[in-house]
Design an enzyme around this catalytic site. Structure first.
Site, PDB file in Angstrom:
ATOM      1  N   ASP A 275       0.289 -21.048   7.561  1.00  0.00           N
ATOM      2  CA  ASP A 275      -0.314 -20.996   6.227  1.00  0.00           C
ATOM      3  C   ASP A 275      -1.369 -22.110   6.168  1.00  0.00           C
ATOM      4  OD1 ASP A 275      -0.991 -21.184   3.567  1.00  0.00           O
ATOM      5  OD2 ASP A 275       1.052 -21.460   2.819  1.00  0.00           O
TER       6      ASP A 275
ATOM      7  N   LYS B 160      -9.469 -22.401  -2.241  1.00  0.00           N
ATOM      8  CA  LYS B 160      -9.705 -23.834  -2.074  1.00  0.00           C
ATOM      9  C   LYS B 160     -11.010 -24.054  -1.298  1.00  0.00           C
ATOM     10  CE  LYS B 160      -4.793 -24.041  -2.317  1.00  0.00           C
ATOM     11  NZ  LYS B 160      -4.546 -24.141  -3.714  1.00  0.00           N
TER      12      LYS B 160
ATOM     13  N   TRP C   8       5.577 -25.140  -0.626  1.00  0.00           N
ATOM     14  CA  TRP C   8       5.035 -23.862  -0.150  1.00  0.00           C
ATOM     15  C   TRP C   8       5.866 -23.267   0.969  1.00  0.00           C
ATOM     16  CZ3 TRP C   8       2.612 -21.807  -3.788  1.00  0.00           C
ATOM     17  CH2 TRP C   8       1.850 -22.583  -4.660  1.00  0.00           C
TER      18      TRP C   8
HETATM   19  C1  PLP Z   1      -0.340 -24.237   1.118  1.00  0.00           C
HETATM   20  C2  PLP Z   1      -0.308 -23.152   0.092  1.00  0.00           C
HETATM   21  N1  PLP Z   1       0.294 -21.994   0.392  1.00  0.00           N
HETATM   22  C3  PLP Z   1       0.352 -20.990  -0.505  1.00  0.00           C
HETATM   23  C4  PLP Z   1      -0.192 -21.111  -1.761  1.00  0.00           C
HETATM   24  C5  PLP Z   1      -0.085 -19.965  -2.725  1.00  0.00           C
HETATM   25  O1  PLP Z   1      -1.297 -19.324  -2.794  1.00  0.00           O
HETATM   26  P1  PLP Z   1      -1.585 -18.115  -3.789  1.00  0.00           P
HETATM   27  O2  PLP Z   1      -1.682 -18.700  -5.148  1.00  0.00           O
HETATM   28  O3  PLP Z   1      -2.878 -17.569  -3.258  1.00  0.00           O
HETATM   29  O4  PLP Z   1      -0.472 -17.138  -3.672  1.00  0.00           O
HETATM   30  C6  PLP Z   1      -0.850 -22.284  -2.109  1.00  0.00           C
HETATM   31  C7  PLP Z   1      -1.467 -22.423  -3.441  1.00  0.00           C
HETATM   32  O5  PLP Z   1      -1.908 -23.459  -3.864  1.00  0.00           O
HETATM   33  C8  PLP Z   1      -0.912 -23.332  -1.161  1.00  0.00           C
HETATM   34  O6  PLP Z   1      -1.510 -24.489  -1.440  1.00  0.00           O
END
Ligand code: PLP
Length: 354
Positions: free
Chosen positions: A166, A190, A99
């Site tokens: 994040d 989540k 991520w």
């Molecule tokens: C830590 C983290 N950041 C970002 C994301 C991406 O999220 P989105 O699918 O809402 O763009 C996720 C998705 O699982 C995640 O676990």
């Protein structure tokens, strides 16, 4: 019978929230219309938005210096929106896994990125530590919980520059001092609700200081000035968030949730560590209570274990392809009972195959 849902996201939601949401789809507040059919500028929805916002503030002790925004595009859009709004010359990022890599990629489109620490050398199985944060960067970006690699930052670093975090996969799972962050973002799917809405908690005095021309929808100022109602918000997603946060409040809020999450994690990791057939993949001190990654020592037994889990009503434990093996995501709404069921399957599997 509902499944024991260990999925990494979208994750399990509280049954009470789902039931209320199901009712609201057909008839919201006795209006004779479903919540997805009413105006986002109606009194009914304005009340939902205001309540959801105040629950976020109450549950996370958000100080008056910060504001709560609901935007769209997922956390992935925040990877771009953060540098678009905050990166003037260079920004510091921690390389913690899949991520943060995506966040770094977007930031590089908009300026210089200084990677201050990385755990790539061991496939992101630990959290980088001992790094220093340069004071000449515009901000420092971290991921509080690495969903794919199963690691979590336990102590947030002191930083000479604004911190952007994040928190997609561990928001509302443990108390955090919001005042230490200039910006927190999280995809809802989540611990907060369904996908479709993204939570942003932003320090008000950093908004609108970019001095650039950026698209209206990508500017935090737009959402701050319009109370998250510049355009049509994801009405249904926000309502489910409201019901989910009401449930969280009813069980005692974030501190009570942390206790339950700690109990679930202790039970699960205790089994991984004591069962001779399994091994955890992340460093003990950095293990995530939200996403527990583990392997069978004998990979040839993966399918048999998966079948045993499936027979017990367990779903969502297949590991991400970059780590392999298994991943048990134990988000807020996952009952302790489900973890007990998984642990029993692991115990029985060891007994049967010994
Ligand atoms: C830590 C983290 N950041 C970002 C994301 C991406 O999220 P989105 O699918 O809402 O763009 C996720 C998705 O699982 C995640 O676990």
């Amino acid at each position: 019978m509902r499944k024991h849902n260990f999925g990494a996201g979208p994750g399990i939601l509280p049954e009470s929230a789902l039931k209320k949401s199901a009712e609201a789809i057909l008839d919201f507040n006795g209006s004779g219309m479903g919540v997805m059919e009413i105006s986002h500028r109606s009194k009914d929805f304005e009340a939902v938005l205001a309540k959801t916002k105040s629950l976020v503030k109450e549950l996370l002790n958000v100080p008056d210096t910060h504001e709560v925004l609901f935007v769209q595009g997922g956390a992935s859009t925040q990877f771009a929106m953060v540098p678009m709004n905050l990166l003037k010359t260079k920004a510091a990022y921690l390389d913690q896994g899949a991520w943060s890599n995506k966040a770094i990629k977007e930031a590089k489109l908009m300026g210089e990125v200084v990677v201050v620490g990385s755990s790539k050398d061991k496939n992101y199985s630990y959290m980088p530590k001992g790094y220093s944060i340069p004071s000449d960067c515009d901000y420092f970006h971290i991921t509080s919980n690495e969903t794919i690699h199963g690691t979590q930052i336990k102590d947030f670093p002191a930083s000479p520059i604004p911190v952007v975090c994040d928190m997609s996969s561990d928001i509302f799972s443990r108390p955090v001092d919001v005042s230490k962050f200039d910006l927190i973002y999280a995809g809802a799917q989540k611990n907060m609700g369904p996908s479709g809405v993204t939570l942003v908690i932003i320090k008000k005095d950093i908004v609108g200081k970019h001095g650039k021309t950026i698209p209206t929808m990508m500017d935090y100022k737009t959402h701050l000035e319009n109370d998250s109602l510049y355009n049509t918000p994801p009405v249904f997603s926000i309502l489910v968030c409201m019901y989910t946060l009401e449930w969280l409040k009813s069980i005692g809020g974030v501190p009570a949730m942390k206790k339950i999450n700690d109990e679930k994690a202790a039970l699960f990791y205790g089994e991984v560590d004591s069962n001779p057939m399994f091994v955890g993949t992340s460093a003990q001190e950095d293990r995530s209570p939200m996403n527990a990654c583990f392997l069978l020592k004998d990979e040839s037994m993966d399918e048999a274990f998966m079948n045993a889990a499936k027979a017990a009503g367990i779903v969502g434990i297949k590991g991400h392809r970059s780590v392999g093996g298994f991943r048990a995501s134990m988000y807020n709404a996952l009952p302790l009972e489900s973890v007990k069921v998984l642990v029993n399957v692991m115990k029985e599997f060891a007994l049967k195959t010994a």
